[in-house]
Design an enzyme around this catalytic site. Structure first.
Site, PDB file in Angstrom:
ATOM      1  CG  ASP A  60       2.960   0.773   7.842  1.00 59.29           C
ATOM      2  OD1 ASP A  60       2.297   0.150   6.898  1.00 59.29           O
ATOM      3  OD2 ASP A  60       2.307   1.132   8.840  1.00 59.29           O
ATOM      4  CG  HIS A 114      -0.537   0.097   2.674  1.00 57.65           C
ATOM      5  ND1 HIS A 114      -0.140   1.314   3.008  1.00 57.65           N
ATOM      6  CD2 HIS A 114       0.029  -0.796   3.330  1.00 57.65           C
ATOM      7  CE1 HIS A 114       0.381   1.072   4.203  1.00 57.65           C
ATOM      8  NE2 HIS A 114       0.379  -0.102   4.569  1.00 57.65           N
ATOM      9  CD  GLU A 145      -3.180  -1.550   5.288  1.00 58.00           C
ATOM     10  OE1 GLU A 145      -3.204  -2.409   5.910  1.00 58.00           O
ATOM     11  OE2 GLU A 145      -2.540  -0.130   5.748  1.00 58.00           O
ATOM     12  CD  GLU A 146      -1.208   2.558   7.160  1.00 57.83           C
ATOM     13  OE1 GLU A 146      -1.980   2.324   8.153  1.00 57.83           O
ATOM     14  OE2 GLU A 146       0.168   2.084   7.247  1.00 57.83           O
ATOM     15  CG  ASP A 183       1.451  -3.641   4.789  1.00 57.93           C
ATOM     16  OD1 ASP A 183       2.093  -2.598   5.589  1.00 57.93           O
ATOM     17  OD2 ASP A 183       0.126  -3.497   5.281  1.00 57.93           O
ATOM     18  CG  HIS A 237       0.875   3.199  12.359  1.00 55.26           C
ATOM     19  ND1 HIS A 237      -0.571   2.872  12.901  1.00 55.26           N
ATOM     20  CD2 HIS A 237       1.007   2.638  11.171  1.00 55.26           C
ATOM     21  CE1 HIS A 237      -1.019   1.914  11.669  1.00 55.26           C
ATOM     22  NE2 HIS A 237      -0.307   1.838  10.821  1.00 55.26           N
TER      23      HIS A 237
END
Lengths: 462, 462
Positions: A293, A281, A327-328, A355, A425
């Protein structure tokens, strides 16, 4: 992201796999199919391990365009650059497919502890949270260890800021407090909620991520503070010290805006309609650079395809690299891909996703038939020389989830998960955390697997 | 802090010592002096390793009063609490001695990158820096790798914000950019300077610390950004991307204000005027909790003394725990102690400091005569059972530096330095980073050494 139901088991497995004893290359016994591909497999591995173009391109992308939250111009600029660059690479059928994605904007935000003493709190509002209505919100903090304790202390929570001081165990368990903590706190009358960042280690590093409100429950601001500050407030609470926090958040949702899934491919020489799809993603959170990520997974998958092309290999089936969007905080890219290709899914031979970061790969987790599993294990023997050929049952990825649920066999690249949730994140998910050699191993691993599945005489059975 | 000239070598040595082969307790050969103290040495070690009061007290102090920058009410409240608590402990001659210390206040501050894309920069203004005059200061960033490059590119620096993107090698080398970077940048016409935080590892974690302006050179704002952002700007610069940063700092100096050195002791039973002094610096930076730097060292030294008292041991000489003030940005505490005790320094038998964190201790670095060194090595054999009895030549501490320069033999507790500079001067230097068992080993190590030197028949020779 990394989806909390699907991915937790994948990562748990990673850790154990890293320590597996794997035959070294000299004594490796190749499978029946692998034997036919030894020359090209070695070619791919050697090229991947000595070529740093993909690694450098990842850095260029991250540094030039920045983090890539859905709805941001950073994301769209990145996608346009990928289309241009894939075309320059000579990939075929390079294009974007429009996907409407949610736009949430963090805005300015801060938190400060004013009692028992004054301290700025490193914090990150959680995706989807409402703001504080243009003003500072101050409240006493009620620290709880879990949802049960919140229920037991429900009458203490009224008018307070609830802090979930929950140490990281597994992502799946701990992320619940981030995901639905606000509504649970609102139900007992809290004015805001804070969550101990979902990660096992911190250097004053808050983690953002998506959250959701339950229908019919008041929406209150929801933010993450660091492990250090949450643990400290837990101790303060046990010492009987009164804790006060001021929160300010301009967070706001703007509805849906257009983005795109971007893709490029090598057309199959014999069965062009049969497709092996691989990718990651391209969206990230709006902090750091979204390096592990999932910028790394995206560029590794893209370069796995480019490398096969550059070597002049002509697989019988089509190999398609896809950069899924959103995606997130929506999964709209994966869902749109399913919808756009719903009539072609019978011809989707295999879907592959990276991922879990581009750390040292160990192999793949696979979801599909036992017959296919045996074939993939056979192919995996080609990867023994770089210790990345172990195929285990179970696995996939969030973006390929929607097509997997329609019956497409799926696999997720498995990597050493030790530090993934350190950076996940956070503002620390940056290019400096990517190891060149480990990145190249990811490229090699996906390229060998995709190439052989695309080229072998028989279609991978369902 | 950890003083950059003195301490670097200490820490470098730490790393190598950790791997030394040390005889285990069963086969340990005790020295001549150690043999007389085996029973009491074992008693001290056993008590220290099974008593968590010191560890808990450290947590209570950090959580109740917070970080402790010179000039802050947090620091003074902590000092008053230490005096009260030392009295409750039954230590003798508990008191504070006034020391005038500089007051620098950070105020509100932030930094933001506006080009090539928008990003909040985690930052910390450097101690002693001026502010930005009540307004935002915006400038293009010139990235340099060292002072030589700054000189070569002097004409590019005019009107810019200079960023020193210098990777961590040793603290002594790298800290130069933090300490004198502003004046070097101002000399070539820069409007502000930024430094890559002085540490080997980061999770978006900036490090503060003291800095100084050269006389006659314009004072410009000086701040630290994270390793990640500095490395990123270095790469951006190489990619030819224009970088712009906005800086806002309210930093301000307020002159000197009163603080105090706080101390408590066990009076010697035979030679009360002969003193073994041990401690750490109680001030910290104004971020995190100053847990390893140096709350931990302070409370460990204090509890080493308390433990000797609690065991009912009556050493022949006085053992004095001192919490020196203002080590970080002035060293006024250490200097005031020297001045106050200048006529007693002949009777200062040994000075001991812990200021490298309360990680797993390996022993001490000692500066003094060869004769004393041999005796301390002898005593060190008592610590073999907890692997902390290795005495090496060279070492001391910043606060005991002033009395060491007057001839007092000095020693610094040596600990595993692996992570010290991860946390040093950051918001991540918090109580959760302290390991109970490692803290207790520090207490045990200092207590055994202090007790035996205080009690042995002969005075430690100079």
């Amino acid at each position: 992201m990394i989806h909390f139901y699907l991915k937790t088991s994948t990562l748990a497995l990673c850790a154990s796999l890293i320590s597996c004893t794997i035959e070294n290359s000299s004594s490796a016994k190749l499978g029946v199919i692998a034997k036919q591909y030894q020359k090209n497999g070695d070619l791919i591995i050697d090229r991947a391990m000595s070529d740093f173009e993909g690694y450098e391109r990842l850095g260029e992308m991250l540094d030039t365009f920045g983090h890539r939250l859905s709805g941001s111009s950073n994301l769209e600029k990145t996608l346009e650059w990928i289309i241009d660059t894939m075309k320059k690479d000579g990939l075929e059928n390079v294009h974007g497919e429009e996907v409407m994605v949610p736009k949430w904007v963090r805005g300015r935000e801060y938190a400060r502890m004013s009692a028992p003493w004054g301290k700025d709190l490193a914090m990150l509002g959680l995706g989807g949270s409402v703001g504080t209505g243009g003003k500072e919100l101050e409240g006493e903090v009620l620290v709880v260890s879990n949802f049960d304790e919140l229920k037991e202390r429900a009458k203490d929570a009224k008018g307070k800021i609830v802090l979930y001081n929950v140490p990281f165990t597994t992502y799946g368990k701990t992320v619940q407090y981030r995901y639905r903590g606000a509504s649970e706190a609102a139900k007992v009358g809290a004015i805001a909620s804070l969550v101990r960042s979902v990660g096992p280690y911190s250097m004053n590093t808050p983690h953002t991520g998506t959250s959701a409100y339950e229908d019919g429950v008041k929406k209150i601001p929801h933010a993450a503070i660091t492990l250090e500050d949450a643990a400290m407030m837990g101790r303060m609470s046990r010492l009987g010290l009164k804790i006060k926090v001021t929160l300010y958040m301009e967070a706001r949702s703007f509805g849906d805006v257009p983005s795109q899934n971007v893709m490029g491919e090598i057309r199959g020489s014999e069965y062009p309609d049969e497709v092996i799809v691989l990718g990651g993603h391209i969206d990230s959170w709006d902090v750091g650079q979204g390096a592990h990520d999932d910028g790394g997974g995206c560029v590794a998958a893209w370069h796995a395809v480019k490398l096969i092309k550059d070597l002049g290999l002509k697989p019988k089936r089509t190999i398609r690299a896809v950069m899924w969007t959103n995606e997130e905080n929506g999964l709209r890219g994966g869902e749109a891909y399913r919808d756009n290709y719903i009539n072609d899914l019978d011809n989707h031979i295999l879907a592959m996703e990276s991922d879990a970061g581009v750390f040292k790969p160990s192999g793949f987790g696979f979801t599909g038939s036992d017959e296919a599993f045996a074939i993939l294990q056979d192919i995996g023997t080609l990867l023994t020389k770089i210790d990345s050929g172990v195929i285990t049952k179970g696995g996939g990825g969030a973006d390929i989830g929607p097509i997997m649920r329609e019956g497409v066999p799926g696999m997720g690249l498995k990597v050493d998960g030790t530090r993934y949730f350190w950076y996940h994140h956070t503002a620390a998910d940056t290019f400096d955390k990517i190891d060149k050699d480990e990145f190249n191993r990811c490229v090699a691993t996906m390229a060998v697997m995709a190439y052989v599945v695309a080229d072998m005489n028989d279609k991978l059975p369902r």
